[in-house]
Design an enzyme around this catalytic site. Structure first.
Site, PDB file in Angstrom:
ATOM      1  N   ARG A   7      37.813  97.793  62.657  1.00  0.00           N
ATOM      2  CA  ARG A   7      36.498  98.418  62.602  1.00  0.00           C
ATOM      3  C   ARG A   7      36.086  98.608  61.146  1.00  0.00           C
ATOM      4  O   ARG A   7      34.925  98.450  60.774  1.00  0.00           O
ATOM      5  CB  ARG A   7      36.488  99.779  63.319  1.00  0.00           C
ATOM      6  CG  ARG A   7      35.050 100.337  63.421  1.00  0.00           C
ATOM      7  CD  ARG A   7      35.001 101.787  63.869  1.00  0.00           C
ATOM      8  NE  ARG A   7      35.569 102.654  62.862  1.00  0.00           N
ATOM      9  CZ  ARG A   7      36.617 103.458  63.048  1.00  0.00           C
ATOM     10  NH1 ARG A   7      37.196 103.529  64.216  1.00  0.00           N
ATOM     11  NH2 ARG A   7      37.082 104.183  62.061  1.00  0.00           N
ATOM     12  N   TYR A  51       8.757  94.789  63.142  1.00  0.00           N
ATOM     13  CA  TYR A  51       9.465  94.376  64.360  1.00  0.00           C
ATOM     14  C   TYR A  51       9.465  95.535  65.360  1.00  0.00           C
ATOM     15  O   TYR A  51       9.700  96.690  64.980  1.00  0.00           O
ATOM     16  CB  TYR A  51      10.896  93.968  63.978  1.00  0.00           C
ATOM     17  CG  TYR A  51      11.750  93.613  65.162  1.00  0.00           C
ATOM     18  CD1 TYR A  51      11.549  92.424  65.845  1.00  0.00           C
ATOM     19  CD2 TYR A  51      12.751  94.471  65.604  1.00  0.00           C
ATOM     20  CE1 TYR A  51      12.330  92.093  66.932  1.00  0.00           C
ATOM     21  CE2 TYR A  51      13.543  94.150  66.693  1.00  0.00           C
ATOM     22  CZ  TYR A  51      13.326  92.963  67.355  1.00  0.00           C
ATOM     23  OH  TYR A  51      14.094  92.648  68.437  1.00  0.00           O
ATOM     24  N   ASP A  99      13.453  93.453  55.562  1.00  0.00           N
ATOM     25  CA  ASP A  99      13.960  92.714  56.723  1.00  0.00           C
ATOM     26  C   ASP A  99      13.618  91.251  56.468  1.00  0.00           C
ATOM     27  O   ASP A  99      12.457  90.863  56.496  1.00  0.00           O
ATOM     28  CB  ASP A  99      13.281  93.244  57.996  1.00  0.00           C
ATOM     29  CG  ASP A  99      13.789  92.555  59.267  1.00  0.00           C
ATOM     30  OD1 ASP A  99      14.331  91.441  59.171  1.00  0.00           O
ATOM     31  OD2 ASP A  99      13.616  93.141  60.347  1.00  0.00           O
ATOM     32  N   LYS A 110      19.317  85.698  65.054  1.00  0.00           N
ATOM     33  CA  LYS A 110      18.209  84.750  64.992  1.00  0.00           C
ATOM     34  C   LYS A 110      18.624  83.482  64.248  1.00  0.00           C
ATOM     35  O   LYS A 110      19.604  82.867  64.618  1.00  0.00           O
ATOM     36  CB  LYS A 110      16.998  85.448  64.354  1.00  0.00           C
ATOM     37  CG  LYS A 110      16.688  86.819  64.963  1.00  0.00           C
ATOM     38  CD  LYS A 110      16.243  86.749  66.406  1.00  0.00           C
ATOM     39  CE  LYS A 110      16.210  88.108  67.088  1.00  0.00           C
ATOM     40  NZ  LYS A 110      15.430  89.138  66.406  1.00  0.00           N
TER      41      LYS A 110
HETATM   42  C1  LIG Z   1      15.487  90.428  66.282  1.00  0.00           C
HETATM   43  C2  LIG Z   1      15.009  91.162  65.095  1.00  0.00           C
HETATM   44  C3  LIG Z   1      15.547  92.407  64.742  1.00  0.00           C
HETATM   45  C4  LIG Z   1      16.593  93.101  65.583  1.00  0.00           C
HETATM   46  O1  LIG Z   1      17.757  92.359  65.663  1.00  0.00           O
HETATM   47  P1  LIG Z   1      18.774  92.382  66.934  1.00  0.00           P
HETATM   48  O2  LIG Z   1      19.842  91.449  66.486  1.00  0.00           O
HETATM   49  O3  LIG Z   1      18.016  91.941  68.122  1.00  0.00           O
HETATM   50  O4  LIG Z   1      19.251  93.790  67.063  1.00  0.00           O
HETATM   51  C5  LIG Z   1      15.062  93.005  63.600  1.00  0.00           C
HETATM   52  N1  LIG Z   1      14.085  92.449  62.858  1.00  0.00           N
HETATM   53  C6  LIG Z   1      13.548  91.257  63.164  1.00  0.00           C
HETATM   54  C7  LIG Z   1      12.482  90.687  62.306  1.00  0.00           C
HETATM   55  C8  LIG Z   1      13.986  90.575  64.291  1.00  0.00           C
HETATM   56  O5  LIG Z   1      13.431  89.406  64.607  1.00  0.00           O
END
Ligand SMILES: *Cc1c(COP(=O)(O)O)cnc(C)c1O
Length: 389
Positions: free
Chosen positions: A50, A102, A174, A199
């Site tokens: 962890r 998001y 992000d 993603k």
């Molecule tokens: C999908 C996404 C998130 C969240 O990510 P998860 O892996 O689904 O928790 C945050 N920001 C953006 C721009 C995303 O596309």
């Protein structure tokens, strides 16, 4: 100093030397949750998974080199990476975030605000006056997300980050949509860069993961402390698999983007289409900024049909393109943000953010662009015959 390595080299060269037992060129999966100590007083580098994991470290090393970060943490989802950033803040701290961020980020920040854990101010990041007014309230953190999702508006990272840092805020970007292949927020003055590795970084739509990386070592230590304390770290298996996906990231981004540019231009010419949002179209309001800030316009498109009533029929006629949320994978996905990805955002907030109820978002995949255009074309033709019938 050596010149920075190019992304294709970074991901290909991610550690053929990491298998001490058999010298395989693929780093092994160290699934063990615990590690042997030589003696009880000397803590080994890896003790408990962890806290630290060799597979997460290998992935993190590659991500840090791609983003130009000093270090960071690989988390078990994009959301846990966002939570980790927010855990750095004291109780009641003010977070300034984009009103069109998001949907999950919105839900998390708004939920923490509702519980009185922090204060939130969602602003239009493209509005100088609104942003300056928010900074005057001395936020502890400024959250950036550009291109925005689903409208693909562009925020000037260097400008916003320097003002935010001067006001004493930590700046987080992000960078999930553009990926480090197209945008480097730390080079533009941000303190932290966040990813949903679910993603494009993994790119194969078969796991959840995230990462939060820092420009300065001092922040890295705090991230490690909090991720261990809260148990936000990702699994060894997911890290191993994400590194495998990452090997082809630069190639995939080139291909996704080339197809997206073609599809956006094609949609823009169609009589059934009201508006196309794609930063690579000269008609995009932030076209010049996108061209300066990003090394390419990316693989995401959003658009509206002229006839809002035709949306459901259009979506049902698509055969190759799947109706699903998520983005950046091998398969082309379409979604209706108002009821899918952004349903955590109340209708008033959606309206304020410009997320129209009939807006559609496409994450272009690796299929042949001609085949994708043919699929969109037959689904649009159906709209026309429906309107005339
Ligand atoms: C999908 C996404 C998130 C969240 O990510 P998860 O892996 O689904 O928790 C945050 N920001 C953006 C721009 C995303 O596309």
């Amino acid at each position: 100093m050596q010149a920075p390595r190019k992304p294709t080299t970074i991901v290909a060269a991610a550690r053929p030397d990491a298998d001490p037992a058999y010298a395989g060129i693929v780093p092994p999966l160290w699934a063990s949750d615990t590690f042997r100590w030589d003696d009880a007083d000397t803590k080994p580098t890896y003790d408990y998974a962890r806290t630290v994991s060799p597979n997460r470290d290998l992935l993190c090393e590659a991500l840090c080199e791609l983003e130009g970060a000093a270090g960071g943490v690989v988390t078990n989802s994009g959301q846990s990476a966002a939570l980790l950033a927010l855990l750095l803040l004291p109780a009641g701290a003010l977070v300034v975030a984009p009103q069109d961020c998001y949907g999950g980020t919105y839900r998390l920040i708004a939920g923490l605000e509702e519980q009185g854990k922090l204060r939130a101010h969602f602003v239009d990041m493209l509005d100088d006056a609104a942003f300056d007014a928010a900074l005057a309230e001395t936020p502890a953190m400024v959250w950036l997300e550009t291109p925005s999702n689903p409208l693909l508006r562009i925020t000037d990272i260097a400008k916003r980050a320097s003002a935010a840092r001067a006001a004493g805020a930590l700046v987080v970007a992000d960078n999930t949509l553009p990926t480090p292949c197209r945008q480097k927020p730390l080079d533009l003055g941000c303190d932290l860069v966040m990813h949903s590795t679910t993603k494009a970084l993994n790119g194969h739509a078969d796991l959840f993961g995230g990462a939060l990386l820092a420009r300065e070592e001092e922040l890295v230590e705090r991230l490690r402390w909090w991720s261990n304390a809260a148990g936000l770290n990702g699994s060894a298996q997911d890290a191993w698999q994400t590194l495998r996906g990452l090997r082809t990231l630069p190639l995939r981004i080139d291909r996704l983007e080339a197809s997206a540019a073609r599809i956006a231009a094609w949609l823009d010419e169609r009589a059934e289409v009201l508006q196309v949002n794609y930063p690579g179209l000269p008609s995009h309001p932030d076209y010049a900024l996108a061209a300066r800030q990003q090394s390419g316009p990316g693989f995401m498109i959003s658009f509206r049909l002229k006839d809002a009533d035709a949306v459901a029929g259009f979506l049902s006629r698509l055969r190759l393109i799947s109706l699903a949320s998520s983005l950046g994978g091998f398969a082309t996905l379409i979604c209706k943000p108002a009821t899918m990805t952004h349903r955590g955002m109340p209708p008033e907030a959606q309206a304020k953010a410009g997320i129209h109820p009939d807006l559609l978002r496409v994450s272009v995949g690796l299929e042949d662009a001609d085949d994708l255009i043919a699929d969109l074309s037959q689904a649009l033709e159906g709209c026309r015959s429906q309107a005339s019938g």
